[in-house]
Design a protein around this motif. Sequence first.
Motif, PDB file in Angstrom:
ATOM      1  N   THR A  13       1.091  -1.413   0.106  1.00 34.56           N
ATOM      2  CA  THR A  13      -0.136  -0.051   0.168  1.00 34.56           C
ATOM      3  C   THR A  13       0.857   1.452  -0.163  1.00 34.56           C
ATOM      4  N   PHE A  14       0.317   2.391   0.026  1.00 35.04           N
ATOM      5  CA  PHE A  14       1.126   3.658  -0.042  1.00 35.04           C
ATOM      6  C   PHE A  14       2.093   3.731   1.224  1.00 35.04           C
ATOM      7  N   GLU A  16       3.921   5.461   3.734  1.00 35.77           N
ATOM      8  CA  GLU A  16       4.077   6.923   4.305  1.00 35.77           C
ATOM      9  C   GLU A  16       5.507   7.330   4.656  1.00 35.77           C
ATOM     10  N   ALA A  30       0.546   3.209   4.906  1.00 34.01           N
ATOM     11  CA  ALA A  30      -1.018   4.016   5.071  1.00 34.01           C
ATOM     12  C   ALA A  30      -1.975   2.864   5.912  1.00 34.01           C
ATOM     13  N   GLN A  31      -1.505   1.632   5.712  1.00 35.03           N
ATOM     14  CA  GLN A  31      -2.489   0.659   6.315  1.00 35.03           C
ATOM     15  C   GLN A  31      -2.593   0.729   7.745  1.00 35.03           C
ATOM     16  N   GLY A  49      -4.740   2.544   9.911  1.00 39.93           N
ATOM     17  CA  GLY A  49      -4.480   3.668   8.975  1.00 39.93           C
ATOM     18  C   GLY A  49      -3.390   4.718   9.553  1.00 39.93           C
ATOM     19  N   LEU A  51      -1.779   8.212   8.747  1.00 37.70           N
ATOM     20  CA  LEU A  51      -1.843   9.439   8.004  1.00 37.70           C
ATOM     21  C   LEU A  51      -0.701  10.079   7.958  1.00 37.70           C
ATOM     22  N   LYS A 208       2.113  21.690  -7.111  1.00 33.22           N
ATOM     23  CA  LYS A 208       2.000  21.951  -5.718  1.00 33.22           C
ATOM     24  C   LYS A 208       3.305  21.532  -5.307  1.00 33.22           C
ATOM     25  N   GLU A 315       3.857   5.072  -3.728  1.00 31.83           N
ATOM     26  CA  GLU A 315       2.489   5.212  -3.470  1.00 31.83           C
ATOM     27  C   GLU A 315       1.989   3.903  -3.586  1.00 31.83           C
TER      28      GLU A 315
ATOM     29  N   GLY B  90      -5.947  11.914   2.111  1.00 29.69           N
ATOM     30  CA  GLY B  90      -5.763  10.569   3.027  1.00 29.69           C
ATOM     31  C   GLY B  90      -6.211   9.505   2.548  1.00 29.69           C
ATOM     32  N   LYS B  93      -5.145   7.376  -0.437  1.00 33.44           N
ATOM     33  CA  LYS B  93      -3.850   6.454  -0.111  1.00 33.44           C
ATOM     34  C   LYS B  93      -4.022   5.150   0.168  1.00 33.44           C
ATOM     35  N   ARG B  94      -5.113   4.937   0.512  1.00 34.87           N
ATOM     36  CA  ARG B  94      -5.552   3.370   0.764  1.00 34.87           C
ATOM     37  C   ARG B  94      -6.858   3.149  -0.107  1.00 34.87           C
ATOM     38  N   LYS B  95      -6.503   3.041  -1.565  1.00 33.52           N
ATOM     39  CA  LYS B  95      -7.419   2.780  -2.403  1.00 33.52           C
ATOM     40  C   LYS B  95      -7.832   1.193  -2.275  1.00 33.52           C
ATOM     41  N   ARG B  97     -10.464   0.153  -0.479  1.00 33.84           N
ATOM     42  CA  ARG B  97     -11.534  -0.059   0.547  1.00 33.84           C
ATOM     43  C   ARG B  97     -12.649   0.468   0.100  1.00 33.84           C
ATOM     44  N   GLU B 122      -4.792  19.778  -7.800  1.00 32.70           N
ATOM     45  CA  GLU B 122      -4.351  18.752  -9.012  1.00 32.70           C
ATOM     46  C   GLU B 122      -4.427  17.550  -8.424  1.00 32.70           C
ATOM     47  N   ASP B 123      -4.177  17.314  -7.278  1.00 37.14           N
ATOM     48  CA  ASP B 123      -3.982  16.094  -6.460  1.00 37.14           C
ATOM     49  C   ASP B 123      -5.295  15.348  -6.469  1.00 37.14           C
TER      50      ASP B 123
END
Lengths: 325, 361
Positions: A13-14, A16, A30-31, A49, A51, A208, A315, B90, B93-95, B97, B122-123
Amino acid sequence: MTMPTIANLDTGTFTEWAGFLDGIPVFADAQGFIRVIEKNERRFDIHNGILCAKPAFDGKSLLSGGEDGKICRTSADGSSEILYQTATRWMDKIATGPDGAVACGSGRKGAIILSSGEVREIEVERSIEGLAFAPKGMRLAIARYDGVELLWVNTKNPNQFLEWKGAHTGVMFSPDGKYVVSLMQENALHGWRLGDNKHMRMSGYPAKVASTSWSYKGRWLATSGAPAAILWPFAGKDGPMGKTPKELGGMGKTMVTRVCCHPSADMLAIGYENGMIMAVRIDDGKIVSLRRDGQGAISTLNWDRSGARLAFGSEDGEAGIIEIS
Amino acid sequence: MNDTTSHVSQSVDKIPVTVLTGYLGAGKTTLLNRILTQDHGRKYAVIVNEFGEIGIDNDLIVDSDEEIYEMNNGCVCCTVRGDLIRVLQGLMKRKGRFDAIVIETTGLADPAPVAQTFFMDEDVQAKTRLDAVVTLVDAKHVVARLKDSPEAEDQIAFADVILLNKIDLVDDDEKSALHSVLNHINPHAIIHETSKAEISLEKILGRGAFDLGRILEDDPYFLTNVHDHHHHHDHQCGPDCSHESHAHHDQTGTHGNLNTIIHDPTIGTVSLRAGELDPNRFLPWIEKITQIDGPNILRLKGIVAFKDDPDRFVVQGIHMILEGDHQRAWRTDEERSSRLVFIGRDLDREKLERTFAACAI
């Protein structure tokens, strides 16, 4: 520099945060898992999770905030304690300071947790978008809409407000404590010289800015937000005012997503949206490839204290350690 | 849209986001619980701004403080919701679920910053897409709300889909007057009468209302207009309605007291039609109109036929945000005409009509 070797890992997963605690590779995803890699991989279930995550100032533990509303401190041996907890709210901002201090934010509320265990709750008018301790830990900067609040950590003296219109989504102090720099919603950085509150506009980014890193001895501020690493000069007494930044590591149109300056040399690691990682010497822009492209954008990059190893994460879960020497 | 030559990129991998607006007590939470509990096999993430007041039955609920951020570009209407940017980042990040996101706004929320977040950040734009703004209207109390609250009117004007809820509490005359009011404020929204927010979910989810590939496809005004404009029973027009057939349309009846019902009668629609347009005149024109009148334009949508261009050109906008693209080839059975609709405040109909007409070939 000899050819780098990569030890790969998949967080699934992502990622962090990827880095080193006491020299041991650690990965937070991220999990909500924190993985410690020694001879074997050990996985610890810390949050529902994660963050946000930052290493403690002494580099011995990782502080993390979660969807579960908790702030946890986890050491390289996997031991973990809950430092602070709120009901039901996402804890998505965190900062660490000297002497074990931790600050966290969730919406308009936050807290400062000192090593003594003392907790000071804070509340600001607008949502906390970013937090940073000054190098000596006396002050805490809070990025929010229309400016940055500077709060005194140990006294009740009123906050100083550095005003600049617009949404500030992150904040940092320069290593010498003389400048405060914020990240903005509209593809720019904004800076204040604390001595005279002089403003610094650092704009021109096509995207950004999500990642920043101060170079060795604070001479440069490296940032993402462009198809190259952008480095603002901070060596002179006027900082980057009136100066153009250096662009390093441009790889066509591939956007830079992470930057991390080397701890003891004028060099930085750059992570890209396609998973590529490069090391670039600041003086002459000489590039060494550390990783070819992968599945996802690089989401975290951190050197170990000696600068011989670089931990990375992406990611989509691809992560690892690159040995350089 | 089965056309395989479509130029508009398909946003299949982006997570769809539905925005629920509506005044306090209109039934948002009831509708939300229907969405969450129906046996559709989909998982939702829910973002709320008023957590804990009424129970929502879902695993993944995120509470956030409403934060409206003006962009530093000198444009007062260029606003985004900072809290949504943070929460969506946020969540993404956990696609895996969840399959879709529902945002429940507060009763007083302005839908524009919520919608603009999906076009200006943009994000957020890279990973999610705004599916539709669904507005719940309390049939019994909306008239009183419209008298004292411009927010209620904005929510109706901004909607893609309106649920005229608690319909069982009003009689036929009131119902007919309500349709007049809603059609006056926003003739382009699809209106469904409901009680207890009971509705089949395909009518509110997966609408693609901001999808350039489907623009104006489900628009009730254009559907009736294209087919020789006949009024179906629940479509009655307001005094400012621009339906061409109004020259001979009875302007009395339910239209009579609209101005006393609506708090701010300046809100309205301007619909423009022409044949083929000159892109060298139309494109600078629409840029300029949205730059100058952007603060007053709530929504705009259009399909344009450019001279010598085999493809339909589609546009949509929110305030000063404008997005346009080639969509698909004109079919041989289609009339190559250009249509554009503006919903907004104090729109200068004469100026819009005159300057738009000047773009024609």
